[in-house]
Scaffold this active site. Structure first.
Site, short mmCIF file in Angstrom:
data_model
loop_
_atom_site.label_atom_id
_atom_site.label_comp_id
_atom_site.label_asym_id
_atom_site.label_seq_id
_atom_site.Cartn_x
_atom_site.Cartn_y
_atom_site.Cartn_z
N LYS A 86 -3.32 3.85 -2.31
CA LYS A 86 -4.37 4.17 -2.21
C LYS A 86 -4.44 5.59 -1.89
O LYS A 86 -3.76 5.79 -0.55
CB LYS A 86 -5.21 4.15 -1.39
CG LYS A 86 -6.02 2.50 -2.33
CD LYS A 86 -6.33 1.77 -0.62
CE LYS A 86 -6.62 0.66 -0.53
NZ LYS A 86 -6.26 -0.52 0.32
N MET A 140 -8.75 9.36 8.63
CA MET A 140 -8.97 9.36 7.24
C MET A 140 -10.08 10.18 7.01
O MET A 140 -11.22 10.69 7.12
CB MET A 140 -9.41 7.91 6.68
CG MET A 140 -8.16 7.13 5.99
SD MET A 140 -9.53 6.01 5.74
CE MET A 140 -9.88 5.07 7.02
N ASP A 165 1.26 -1.27 0.27
CA ASP A 165 -0.13 -0.42 -0.02
C ASP A 165 0.63 1.60 0.11
O ASP A 165 1.97 1.18 0.16
CB ASP A 165 -0.90 0.43 1.41
CG ASP A 165 -1.95 -0.71 0.77
OD1 ASP A 165 -2.65 -0.91 -0.20
OD2 ASP A 165 -2.83 -0.82 2.16
#
Ligand code: SAH
Length: 320
Positions: A56, A169, A34
């Site tokens: 991502k 996030m 990732d």
């Protein structure tokens, strides 16, 4: 048939990689990694190992989750050891459930290797304790968005005045987080910290309150990945943490070397607080890193440069 390891890489500081993760990286045949894993860890792999990026950025996926699941099953069936490397802990906002379900359906053997999650890592390196006998008896880990749902149904009922709330996030959703916290009857002067790139030498931290934090974020130009911590534990932390006081904290080093990457050499710098990137050069360099290095150099600037020749211990350092 292969075996798949779902491995947590920790928040970034190389020494927060577990011994188990390190062992598996050294023997892996394929690593699917990732964006939030420290890419320097990939130097631990065999030169023959295949490295696959599925990174991502929030809302921008290099590889869709379905494709990642498919790749895990495909490689798991055909190759030896597959490491699925994820930032932090794979089971915390890491979508590992979906991957496990696919592996179960395909009847492929797998193991889960936990890692240090961003809340633990970023809090520790910012000098914040997540609980505290005086002011916080519990911690909640939340995300401000969920699969197929970026809105109102997210609930934060777990948070109370005597707890600590960590939001993953959450940078794009600060107003929403604020609204939800206020619904929990917390005061506008609730202390809030935001830590970006926690545990890396490029760590940045801002500390404010629920009412001031949005403006502070704008002024400080904080970038992802960033963790939001709300609660009285924030005000009990020193202004400058033990990590931010390390002698090389704030240094951004580009280490250009004709020798193979050395984990120990990297730790000499990171354990003193520096941010570092290694670039192997010369015909014997590991060419799998060329594209990664190019991308990294484009996105970062440096304060210090080291040059190391093959066959010589001499090190030349220049400042820009
Ligand atoms: N599985 C990961 C979390 C993945 S979700 C873990 O356990 O840490 C991605 C979010 O994690 C980012 O948007 C950010 O909120 C947080 N994060 C990951 N690494 C971080 C770091 N080094 N510093 C601050 N926040 C981080």
């Amino acid at each position: 048939m292969g075996k798949v390891y779902l491995v947590g890489a920790g928040p970034g500081d190389p020494e927060l990689l577990t011994l188990k993760a390190m062992r598996l990286l050294k023997t892996a045949d394929v690593v699917i990694y990732d964006r939030l894993c420290n890419p320097l860890f990939l130097h631990l792999t065999k030169r023959t190992a295949k490295l696959i990026y599925c990174g991502k950025k929030p809302y921008h996926h290099a590889m869709k989750q379905e494709k990642i699941n498919e790749a895990l099953v495909e490689y798991g069936k055909s190759e030896g050891e597959i490491v699925r490397l994820k930032g932090g802990d794979p089971s915390i906002f890491g979508r590992v459930r979906e991957e496990i379900d696919c592996l179960e359906r395909a009847k492929l053997p797998y193991e889960i290797v936990p890692g240090i999650t961003a809340a633990s890592g970023a809090a520790a390196y910012a000098g914040v304790t997540l609980t505290d006998r005086e002011s916080s008896s519990h911690v909640t880990l939340s995300t401000a968005h969920r699969k197929g749902d970026h809105g109102e149904s997210e609930q934060m009922a777990g948070f109370t005045k005597h707890g600590t709330a960590c939001f993953y996030m959450g940078m794009e959703n600060l107003p929403f987080i604020k609204k939800k916290l206020l619904e929990q009857a917390v005061a506008l002067d609730l202390p809030v910290a935001i830590i970006s790139w926690g545990s890396y030498g490029r760590q940045k931290k801002i500390v404010g309150t629920l009412s001031s934090i949005e403006q502070l974020v704008e002024q400080a130009d904080l970038i992802n990945p960033a963790l939001i911590i709300a609660g009285d534990v924030v005000s009990r932390a020193p202004a400058e943490s033990w990590f931010e006081k390390l002698p090389l904290f704030g240094k951004k080093i580009l280490y250009i070397t004709e020798k193979p990457f050395s984990f120990e050499k990297m730790v000499e710098f990171t354990s003193r607080g520096a941010d570092i990137w290694f670039q192997e050069v010369g015909p014997n360099r590991d060419k799998r890193f060329d594209a990664l290095t190019k991308k990294f150099l484009k996105e970062n600037d440096f304060t210090d440069f080291y040059f190391e020749n093959e066959g010589s211990e001499a090190l030349f350092k220049t400042k820009c």
